[in-house]
Design an enzyme around this catalytic site. Structure first.
Site, short mmCIF file in Angstrom:
data_model
loop_
_atom_site.label_atom_id
_atom_site.label_comp_id
_atom_site.label_asym_id
_atom_site.label_seq_id
_atom_site.Cartn_x
_atom_site.Cartn_y
_atom_site.Cartn_z
N GLY A 1 0.84 -1.21 0.00
CA GLY A 1 0.00 0.00 0.00
C GLY A 1 0.86 1.25 0.00
N ASN A 2 0.28 2.38 0.30
CA ASN A 2 1.06 3.62 0.41
C ASN A 2 0.43 4.52 1.47
OD1 ASN A 2 -0.91 5.49 -0.91
ND2 ASN A 2 -0.56 4.10 -2.65
N HIS A 3 1.10 5.65 1.73
CA HIS A 3 0.70 6.49 2.86
C HIS A 3 -0.41 7.49 2.55
CE1 HIS A 3 3.68 5.00 5.58
NE2 HIS A 3 4.65 5.21 4.71
N SER A 4 -1.03 7.40 1.39
CA SER A 4 -2.08 8.38 1.07
C SER A 4 -3.21 8.31 2.11
CB SER A 4 -2.65 8.08 -0.32
OG SER A 4 -3.83 8.83 -0.50
N ALA B 1 -3.99 7.76 -4.99
CA ALA B 1 -2.60 7.29 -5.14
C ALA B 1 -2.68 5.80 -5.43
CB ALA B 1 -1.82 7.57 -3.87
#
Ligand code: CTP
Length: 402
Positions: free
Chosen positions: A212-215, A280
């Site tokens: 995943g990512n930090h969005s 994102a």
């Protein structure tokens, strides 16, 4: 949420018996989250006290051009009051005041403020039936509407004189509903549909792990809110995010992976007028998802990644009437890279944030953007809260679609 929330309302009260109802009117505005300031004509104070209205509005009541305060004479600046207001509401509006408004007379603070105000003006007449029917009153009403002011029609019923007929001021709740409906019907995105993508996507590795990512989703949610505040029906497709949104015009569709976001975006895209893709989205996903939790038996582990579908580019390929906006988060050669994406993905505009700018990007409450349109015009903005940035983005879109 009311369209009057956080709006500044200047209520002008003139000398009609219906002035007693303005206490309820002020309360209703305040309850909806509006800020209210009151101006009274001197004669209207015989019908309701300034103390009642200043207490309910939580603001001083103005009625003369100056007042003595201690030893200093203070000037009530009618121009400032007129500029302060988002909306001016004159209720009750007597035949005398209507006639003066229609003819540019300004022999009291209320009239001078009316003449210098730049905001939309609503007026709710109140008078006896014969006065209401008089040709001169009719002429005033017509003139004022031709000036662009909004008439809240008087109703029929028993009047203060005991006569029954037209001339009663509309009830406070009806005045509020009239204004809300009028504002809603004039919003620039009324009747338009907007698709927004927001947040990260999670790409499963096995039943318990993902890439995943930090969005946070903050930017996309703020854009959804800004679009709905302009009257649009919004379809907000969100990856996993803790953000909440409460707006009757926003429909939230929750997804997890890029593939799910792709399917949802394609489901709604054909029916929308505007699409803003701020999510994102993961660029890669594991080629195979393990059906069981992966055990830590091996000394090292390789996960083969395969590209996800580019949702924005796929919409760029099929777009017809839609105004399509993408985001570009860049670290270097920002303008050049963003313009490249704009062309490659067949967009109408792109919102660039540079990670070189402090306060811009993922996990912050602020953002600093440059909007680039199809003609490659660049419009840089200052560092602002994401809510303010969202309003800027939607305003730039509105300018280009109308
Ligand atoms: N985007 C998308 N689907 C993807 C990847 C990105 O819809 N699978 C959208 C994003 O929502 C954003 C825009 O594409 O509006 C830009 O994404 P970005 O990852 O910055 O662009 P890429 O084209 O993937 O280029 P790169 O990662 O090489 O910078």
């Amino acid at each position: 949420m009311s369209v009057l929330k956080e709006k500044k309302i200047l209520l002008g009260i003139t000398a009609g018996i219906a002035a007693y109802k303005t206490a309820s009117l002020v309360r209703l505005f305040i309850k909806l989250g509006a800020e209210v300031k009151v101006i009274m004509t001197p004669a209207s104070k015989d019908f309701i006290t300034p103390l009642t209205l200043s207490t309910l509005s939580k603001n001083p009541v103005h009625s003369t051009f100056y007042k003595k305060e201690a030893e200093n004479e203070m000037w009530n600046n009618h121009v400032d009051l007129g500029l302060w207001a988002d909306y001016m509401v004159i209720a009750p509006a007597t035949a005398n005041t209507l006639s003066k408004m229609a003819n540019g007379t300004c022999d009291n603070l209320l009239l001078a403020t009316y003449l210098s105000s730049k905001c939309p003006v609503y007026f709710a007449p109140a008078m006896d039936l014969d006065m209401y029917l008089h040709p001169s009153t009719k002429e005033s009403l017509e003139k004022l509407q031709n000036f662009g002011n909004n008439l809240i029609p008087a109703t029929s019923g028993e009047l203060a004189s005991g006569l029954v007929g037209e001339g009663r001021m509309a009830e406070p709740q009806d005045i509020v509903s009239f204004i809300e409906n009028d504002i809603l019907s004039k919003l620039p995105l009324k009747g338009k549909k907007v698709l927004i993508t927001a947040g990260p996507t999670y790409e499963a590795i096995d039943p318990v792990r993902f890439i995943g990512n930090h969005s946070s989703g903050k930017m996309g949610f703020a854009i959804a809110n800004a679009a709905a505040n302009l009257g649009a029906e919004v379809y907000l497709i969100s990856g996993p995010s803790n953000q909440q949104i409460k707006h009757s015009l926003v429909h939230r569709i929750d997804v997890v992976s890029a593939e799910e976001m792709y399917t949802a975006a394609h489901t709604y895209f054909k029916d929308v007028d505007i699409a803003v893709l701020s999510a994102a989205v993961a660029d890669y996903k594991p080629q195979n998802i393990a059906s069981q939790k992966i055990k830590k038996t091996a000394a090292s582990l390789d996960i083969l990644l395969t590209p996800t579908k580019d949702i924005l580019a796929s919409l760029g390929k099929i777009k017809k009437h839609q105004f399509l906006v993408g985001f570009a988060l860049e670290t270097n050669n920002e303008l050049e890279n963003a313009k490249g994406k704009l062309k490659r993905k067949n967009l109408d505009a792109i919102v660039l944030n540079s990670l070189q700018d402090k306060g811009a990007g993922f996990a912050t409450d602020t953002n600093k953007i440059t909007i680039i349109d199809k003609e490659l015009n660049e419009k840089p903005f200052d560092l602002k809260s994401k809510e303010e940035v969202a309003v800027d983005i939607m305003n730039e879109i509105v300018k280009r679609i109308s």
